[in-house]
Design a protein around this motif. Structure first.
Motif, PDB file in Angstrom:
ATOM      1  N   PHE A 168       8.784  -5.735   4.304  1.00  0.00           N
ATOM      2  CA  PHE A 168       7.780  -4.681   4.431  1.00  0.00           C
ATOM      3  C   PHE A 168       8.384  -3.400   4.996  1.00  0.00           C
ATOM      4  O   PHE A 168       9.357  -3.429   5.752  1.00  0.00           O
ATOM      5  CB  PHE A 168       6.656  -5.114   5.383  1.00  0.00           C
ATOM      6  CG  PHE A 168       5.750  -6.179   4.842  1.00  0.00           C
ATOM      7  CD1 PHE A 168       4.628  -5.859   4.097  1.00  0.00           C
ATOM      8  CD2 PHE A 168       6.014  -7.519   5.087  1.00  0.00           C
ATOM      9  CE1 PHE A 168       3.785  -6.843   3.610  1.00  0.00           C
ATOM     10  CE2 PHE A 168       5.176  -8.508   4.609  1.00  0.00           C
ATOM     11  CZ  PHE A 168       4.059  -8.171   3.862  1.00  0.00           C
ATOM     12  N   GLY A 169       7.769  -2.279   4.633  1.00  0.00           N
ATOM     13  CA  GLY A 169       7.980  -1.040   5.355  1.00  0.00           C
ATOM     14  C   GLY A 169       6.929  -0.938   6.441  1.00  0.00           C
ATOM     15  O   GLY A 169       5.876  -1.586   6.373  1.00  0.00           O
ATOM     16  N   SER A 170       7.196  -0.148   7.467  1.00  0.00           N
ATOM     17  CA  SER A 170       6.232  -0.053   8.562  1.00  0.00           C
ATOM     18  C   SER A 170       4.991   0.735   8.159  1.00  0.00           C
ATOM     19  O   SER A 170       3.886   0.459   8.616  1.00  0.00           O
ATOM     20  CB  SER A 170       6.886   0.583   9.797  1.00  0.00           C
ATOM     21  OG  SER A 170       7.386   1.870   9.471  1.00  0.00           O
ATOM     22  N   HIS A 171       5.148   1.720   7.279  1.00  0.00           N
ATOM     23  CA  HIS A 171       4.002   2.491   6.793  1.00  0.00           C
ATOM     24  C   HIS A 171       4.441   3.273   5.563  1.00  0.00           C
ATOM     25  O   HIS A 171       5.635   3.421   5.286  1.00  0.00           O
ATOM     26  CB  HIS A 171       3.468   3.445   7.868  1.00  0.00           C
ATOM     27  CG  HIS A 171       4.469   4.488   8.276  1.00  0.00           C
ATOM     28  ND1 HIS A 171       5.420   4.269   9.249  1.00  0.00           N
ATOM     29  CD2 HIS A 171       4.701   5.752   7.802  1.00  0.00           C
ATOM     30  CE1 HIS A 171       6.180   5.345   9.382  1.00  0.00           C
ATOM     31  NE2 HIS A 171       5.770   6.258   8.516  1.00  0.00           N
ATOM     32  N   ALA A 172       3.480   3.806   4.814  1.00  0.00           N
ATOM     33  CA  ALA A 172       3.790   4.632   3.645  1.00  0.00           C
ATOM     34  C   ALA A 172       2.563   5.447   3.274  1.00  0.00           C
ATOM     35  O   ALA A 172       1.422   5.027   3.519  1.00  0.00           O
ATOM     36  CB  ALA A 172       4.226   3.766   2.460  1.00  0.00           C
ATOM     37  N   ASP A 173       2.805   6.593   2.675  1.00  0.00           N
ATOM     38  CA  ASP A 173       1.708   7.435   2.212  1.00  0.00           C
ATOM     39  C   ASP A 173       0.889   6.683   1.174  1.00  0.00           C
ATOM     40  O   ASP A 173       1.431   5.986   0.314  1.00  0.00           O
ATOM     41  CB  ASP A 173       2.245   8.725   1.587  1.00  0.00           C
ATOM     42  CG  ASP A 173       2.937   9.623   2.608  1.00  0.00           C
ATOM     43  OD1 ASP A 173       2.676   9.422   3.811  1.00  0.00           O
ATOM     44  OD2 ASP A 173       3.719  10.492   2.199  1.00  0.00           O
ATOM     45  N   GLY A 174      -0.424   6.836   1.255  1.00  0.00           N
ATOM     46  CA  GLY A 174      -1.305   6.207   0.283  1.00  0.00           C
ATOM     47  C   GLY A 174      -1.778   4.827   0.683  1.00  0.00           C
ATOM     48  O   GLY A 174      -2.639   4.255   0.013  1.00  0.00           O
ATOM     49  N   MET A 175      -1.201   4.258   1.768  1.00  0.00           N
ATOM     50  CA  MET A 175      -1.628   2.944   2.225  1.00  0.00           C
ATOM     51  C   MET A 175      -2.760   3.094   3.239  1.00  0.00           C
ATOM     52  O   MET A 175      -2.722   3.984   4.093  1.00  0.00           O
ATOM     53  CB  MET A 175      -0.458   2.195   2.883  1.00  0.00           C
ATOM     54  CG  MET A 175       0.598   1.732   1.901  1.00  0.00           C
ATOM     55  SD  MET A 175       0.016   0.331   0.931  1.00  0.00           S
ATOM     56  CE  MET A 175       1.263   0.312  -0.359  1.00  0.00           C
ATOM     57  N   PRO A 176      -3.782   2.210   3.168  1.00  0.00           N
ATOM     58  CA  PRO A 176      -4.839   2.240   4.181  1.00  0.00           C
ATOM     59  C   PRO A 176      -4.279   2.004   5.579  1.00  0.00           C
ATOM     60  O   PRO A 176      -3.197   1.431   5.743  1.00  0.00           O
ATOM     61  CB  PRO A 176      -5.762   1.086   3.752  1.00  0.00           C
ATOM     62  CG  PRO A 176      -5.463   0.871   2.299  1.00  0.00           C
ATOM     63  CD  PRO A 176      -4.016   1.205   2.130  1.00  0.00           C
ATOM     64  N   GLU A 177      -5.002   2.431   6.562  1.00  0.00           N
ATOM     65  CA  GLU A 177      -4.585   2.279   7.953  1.00  0.00           C
ATOM     66  C   GLU A 177      -4.308   0.807   8.261  1.00  0.00           C
ATOM     67  O   GLU A 177      -5.114  -0.072   7.972  1.00  0.00           O
ATOM     68  CB  GLU A 177      -5.690   2.795   8.883  1.00  0.00           C
ATOM     69  CG  GLU A 177      -5.307   2.799  10.352  1.00  0.00           C
ATOM     70  CD  GLU A 177      -4.230   3.837  10.675  1.00  0.00           C
ATOM     71  OE1 GLU A 177      -3.463   3.618  11.635  1.00  0.00           O
ATOM     72  OE2 GLU A 177      -4.158   4.860   9.957  1.00  0.00           O
TER      73      GLU A 177
END
Length: 652
Positions: A168-177
């Motif tokens: 996994f990535g920790s976060h990304a644009d377009g992903m829900p919170e």
């Protein structure tokens, strides 16, 4: 004397992983260093293709390649034409060409095991659940839309345990919170230091994070159906998404099956350093990356048809048909029993419908054996056809004899027709030989009872014979016909005598008869060498090779999670709307068969909700035996064993 109590294997398995010089040396000598040199888009008007590049954010027809919407699947990252900047689709104009990794696995499970879509999905979901049980991050189920989004990161070796995979990535644009993106694609293992290699950045593969667990699921199901372990391993161990954790563009850009391409046509190939160096030397695209149109074009330039090994059996020296003088079969074989080679040959012949009763004999115990077939199976002629024979141009180091019995016999025979002093291993660097050799290629493997290297060795025989003919013409001024006769006769009449082998009356004729019977359905006759041709048969190389340095565009940089990896411990939970749901029963798994005749077999049942693995309440954490040690006494005992292991023993 103090006795060492060695710690249980499971103790080490539960510890945090550490790496030292041994692991480093192993890595330096491992498959890890097989890197990708470039991506090759195969289709172009001239058939050579081009070095592939990144997909545009918006193609020439105004279509998005990667969508910011979570529920809109991204276009597969290689399925675009770099010459027109258009995304590629199947004939319906809607279905993208190629597949995302999880969909490729799903489709291949249906194709090879005769599963229905829901059954293949259940198998994948069971593997994902097992991945978590093995200490891996909590992957979402098959239907989660994140599997169809293109996020890429570092290459992960197939031997990396589930608990160490950063999926996994920790976060990304377009992903829900609170939702983490799955790293679905992989960058190359590293760059290749070669002037013709692409030194830029490109996506080189698609991750199958649960590959190990999928193999476990398949092995257990097939074993429950009574399949022998060796057959299970032959089937499961050869699945690309089980033995490797990264699928290559060659597989993921494969289109729908057609009459010309029953497995589908791949549009993008990933070259390694060997592909690149061979292409540089020969001026040819690697055989496995040539489209049918290019193969037809090259075939028209050749002076020889593709070579089948069985066509050359009658041209081999008598020494290839000598019989071993010692008992066959190796350790553990009882006197009078057939060797494994003999047993396999007898079985293959019977499976082809060939009558072997003329070879049958009854031993002292009344058992039927086939000693003559055993002898035939152990001639060098039959071994060349049925055993893997290594590259005859290879070396084994200074003062070492290279290769097995067949290879030594071939090298001895070649020495009898080549000019004195010719070093066989150096021919691969000789431009005259390279040009001549381009006219003789081994045919694709045609029958499972023959080794896949047999036709390659046969092609090398033709190549070296042609080179020897050319050398006679140049050095002695002979006509081509006279030179050909001298080479063919010299090769056939070479007096080769191996240790512990001797001639047996009629053995050559019987061996040739068996070979012809095994391959009678092909309609091939003895190989006839065409006129000597010294020009090079060349496809040319992909446009842009040696000039392309792919640069990661800004719209793709947002999808690169290499510097945005979620830690392997404490990965974000699966969101409720996409959580894995386990079916109550699994599909029976059949051995791989052709899609038209796929028939599920057996009645293997997947664990139900009553199974302890699924009897968890809300918020409960599941541990497997790999994740935790149970009981203080157990921990103390392990610590005591390890202390003794470290201190060793000492005399008292």
């Amino acid at each position: 004397m103090f006795k060492v109590h060695y710690p249980a294997h499971s103790y080490f398995k539960k510890q945090l992983r550490t790496y030292g010089s041994a692991e480093l040396l192993k890595a330096l000598d491992s498959q890890f260093l097989i890197k990708s040199a470039l991506l090759h888009y195969l289709a172009s008007p001239d058939g050579r293709g081009v070095v592939h590049d990144w997909a545009p954010e918006i193609d020439a027809d105004g279509r998005l390649s990667i969508s910011p919407d979570l529920h809109t699947p991204d276009h597969p990252p290689w399925s675009h034409n770099p010459m027109t900047n258009k995304l590629l689709f199947e004939k319906d104009g809607v279905t993208p060409w190629g597949k995302h990794p999880i969909d490729y696995v799903h489709h291949d499970l249906m194709r090879k095991f005769g599963l229905r879509p829901e059954e293949a999905k259940g198998l994948i979901n069971a593997s994902i659940d097992r991945y978590k049980g093995n200490g891996g991050q909590e992957l979402p189920g098959f239907d989660d839309p994140r599997w169809r989004k293109v996020f890429y990161g570092p290459f992960i070796d197939e031997k990396t345990p589930s608990r160490d995979r950063q999926a996994f990535g920790s976060h990304a644009d377009g992903m829900p919170e609170g939702m983490q993106p799955i790293i679905t694609y992989s960058l190359p293992r590293g760059s290749v230091n070669h002037p013709m290699a692409d030194q830029g950045q490109f996506i080189d593969g698609g991750h199958v994070h649960f590959h190990h667990e999928l193999g476990e699921e398949l092995r257990e199901r097939l074993a429950a159906q009574g399949m022998p372990p060796e057959q299970i391993e032959e089937i499961v161990g050869n699945l690309s998404y089980v033995k490797d954790s990264v699928l290559k563009p060659n597989q993921l850009t494969r289109g729908p099956p057609t009459e010309a391409h029953p497995r589908g046509q791949s549009l993008v190939g990933s070259w390694d350093i060997d592909d690149l160096m061979n292409a540089e030397k020969t001026g040819n695209i690697p055989d496995n990356y040539q489209l049918r149109s290019m193969k037809n074009h090259l075939s028209g330039q050749k002076s020889h048809d593709d070579v089948h090994a069985h066509q050359l059996v009658s041209l081999l020296p008598d020494g290839f048909f000598h019989a071993p003088t010692k008992e066959l079969g190796g350790r553990g074989k009882k006197k009078g029993e057939m060797s494994s080679a003999g047993q396999e040959l007898a079985k293959d012949i019977q499976d082809m419908g060939i009558d072997i009763s003329p070879y049958a004999q009854q031993d002292e115990s009344g058992n039927i054996t086939y000693p003559r077939l055993d002898t035939i199976a152990n001639t060098k002629a039959m071994k060349m056809l049925r055993n893997r024979t290594h590259n005859i141009f290879g070396t084994a180091g200074k003062d070492k004899q290279s290769g097995g019995a067949v290879k030594r016999a071939l090298k001895s025979t070649f020495a009898s027709i080549l000019p004195e002093g010719t070093v066989l291993e150096n021919l691969k660097k000789n431009q005259d030989f390279i040009d001549i050799a381009s006219h003789a290629k081994g045919a694709p493997a045609a029958h499972g009872s023959f080794a896949d290297t047999a036709n390659k060795r046969a092609a090398e025989i033709v190549q070296i014979k042609n080179f020897a003919i050319q050398q006679l013409i140049q050095s002695k001024g002979m006509s081509e016909d006279d030179a050909r006769k001298e080479v063919v006769n010299g090769f056939r009449n070479h007096d080769y005598q191996a240790d512990r082998h001797e001639p047996q009356e009629g053995l050559r004729e019987e061996t040739e008869k068996i070979v012809q019977a095994m391959m009678g359905h092909t309609g091939h006759g003895a190989y006839e060498m065409g006129p000597l041709a010294t020009h090079r048969v060349s496809s040319g190389l992909p446009a842009g090779i040696g000039e392309t340095h792919t640069v990661e565009p800004d719209h793709w940089k947002r999808r690169n999670l290499s510097n945005n990896l979620a830690p392997v411990m404490g990965a974000g939970p699966v969101s409720p709307q996409t959580a894995v749901t386990q079916p109550t029963a699994a599909a029976p798994v059949a051995p791989p068969v052709a899609p038209t005749s796929a028939v599920p077999m057996g009645h293997w049942q997947m664990p139900t909700q009553e199974d302890p693995r699924y009897a968890l309440g809300p918020g409960q954490v599941q541990f497997s035996s790999d994740n935790i040690m149970h009981g203080l006494d157990d921990i103390r005992k392990k610590m005591g064993y390890f202390d003794g292991f470290l201190r060793g023993y000492q005399d008292e």
